[in-house]
Design a protein around this motif. Structure first.
Motif, PDB file in Angstrom:
ATOM      1  N   LYS A  25      -7.879   1.918 -10.739  1.00  0.00           N
ATOM      2  CA  LYS A  25      -6.686   1.532  -9.976  1.00  0.00           C
ATOM      3  C   LYS A  25      -7.039   1.269  -8.518  1.00  0.00           C
ATOM      4  CE  LYS A  25      -3.366   3.913 -12.896  1.00  0.00           C
ATOM      5  NZ  LYS A  25      -2.396   4.989 -13.008  1.00  0.00           N
ATOM      6  N   GLN A  26      -7.936   2.079  -7.965  1.00  0.00           N
ATOM      7  CA  GLN A  26      -8.338   1.884  -6.573  1.00  0.00           C
ATOM      8  C   GLN A  26      -9.117   0.581  -6.418  1.00  0.00           C
ATOM      9  OE1 GLN A  26      -7.353   3.367  -3.963  1.00  0.00           O
ATOM     10  NE2 GLN A  26      -8.765   2.612  -2.417  1.00  0.00           N
ATOM     11  N   LYS A  49      -6.631  -2.148  -6.474  1.00  0.00           N
ATOM     12  CA  LYS A  49      -5.878  -2.161  -5.213  1.00  0.00           C
ATOM     13  C   LYS A  49      -6.707  -2.820  -4.110  1.00  0.00           C
ATOM     14  CE  LYS A  49      -3.989   0.949  -1.765  1.00  0.00           C
ATOM     15  NZ  LYS A  49      -4.252   2.231  -1.154  1.00  0.00           N
ATOM     16  N   GLU A  99      -5.837  -6.276  -2.091  1.00  0.00           N
ATOM     17  CA  GLU A  99      -5.679  -6.228  -0.637  1.00  0.00           C
ATOM     18  C   GLU A  99      -6.655  -7.147   0.089  1.00  0.00           C
ATOM     19  OE1 GLU A  99      -6.182  -2.104   0.357  1.00  0.00           O
ATOM     20  OE2 GLU A  99      -4.130  -1.577  -0.217  1.00  0.00           O
ATOM     21  N   GLN A 125       1.260  -9.114  -6.697  1.00  0.00           N
ATOM     22  CA  GLN A 125       0.688  -7.779  -6.492  1.00  0.00           C
ATOM     23  C   GLN A 125       1.525  -6.702  -7.156  1.00  0.00           C
ATOM     24  OE1 GLN A 125      -0.026  -6.824  -2.427  1.00  0.00           O
ATOM     25  NE2 GLN A 125      -0.667  -4.768  -2.844  1.00  0.00           N
TER      26      GLN A 125
END
Length: 118
Positions: A58-59, A62, A66, A109
């Motif tokens: 998930k990171q 993300k 971004e 997103q």
């Protein structure tokens, strides 16, 4: 009278022993090595990608969203983490995840899903 003097001496000796014990206790605490640094909070659990692979995925997603897959836009700390996790292929992973998320979710997103949850 000897009994009263004997009790005073006993109390004095007990007091000295207690003071000496307190002194040694506090000196031991003052010279003890610093405890280990605190374990990171839940915010950084993703960094332990072996035990928390879902959070790491998930990171990565993300970060990919971004930065639009550009590793040069990732913070040095997160860049180091990505490089360690991927064996030096952090830029490739970020770029591939961004392309995957962009094509499978239309680039929105808020609706982007990670590969770990479907």
């Amino acid at each position: 009278m000897q009994n009263a003097e004997g009790q005073e001496i006993k109390l004095f000796v007990i007091g000295v022993v207690l003071l000496l014990g307190l002194f040694l206790f506090f000196m031991g605490r003052a010279t003890a090595p610093n405890p280990h640094p605190p374990v990171p909070g839940n915010r950084y659990l993703y960094r332990d990608y072996l035990d928390h692979g879902d959070l790491a995925a998930k990171q990565v997603d993300k970060l990919a969203v971004e930065t639009h897959g550009d590793i040069s836009k990732v913070s040095p700390d997160d860049r180091d983490w990505l490089e360690r996790m991927t064996g030096g292929h952090g830029a490739d992973l970020l770029r591939m995840r961004y392309r995957y998320l962009l094509t499978h979710n239309g680039g929105h997103q808020n609706s982007m899903k990670t590969h770990s949850n479907g």
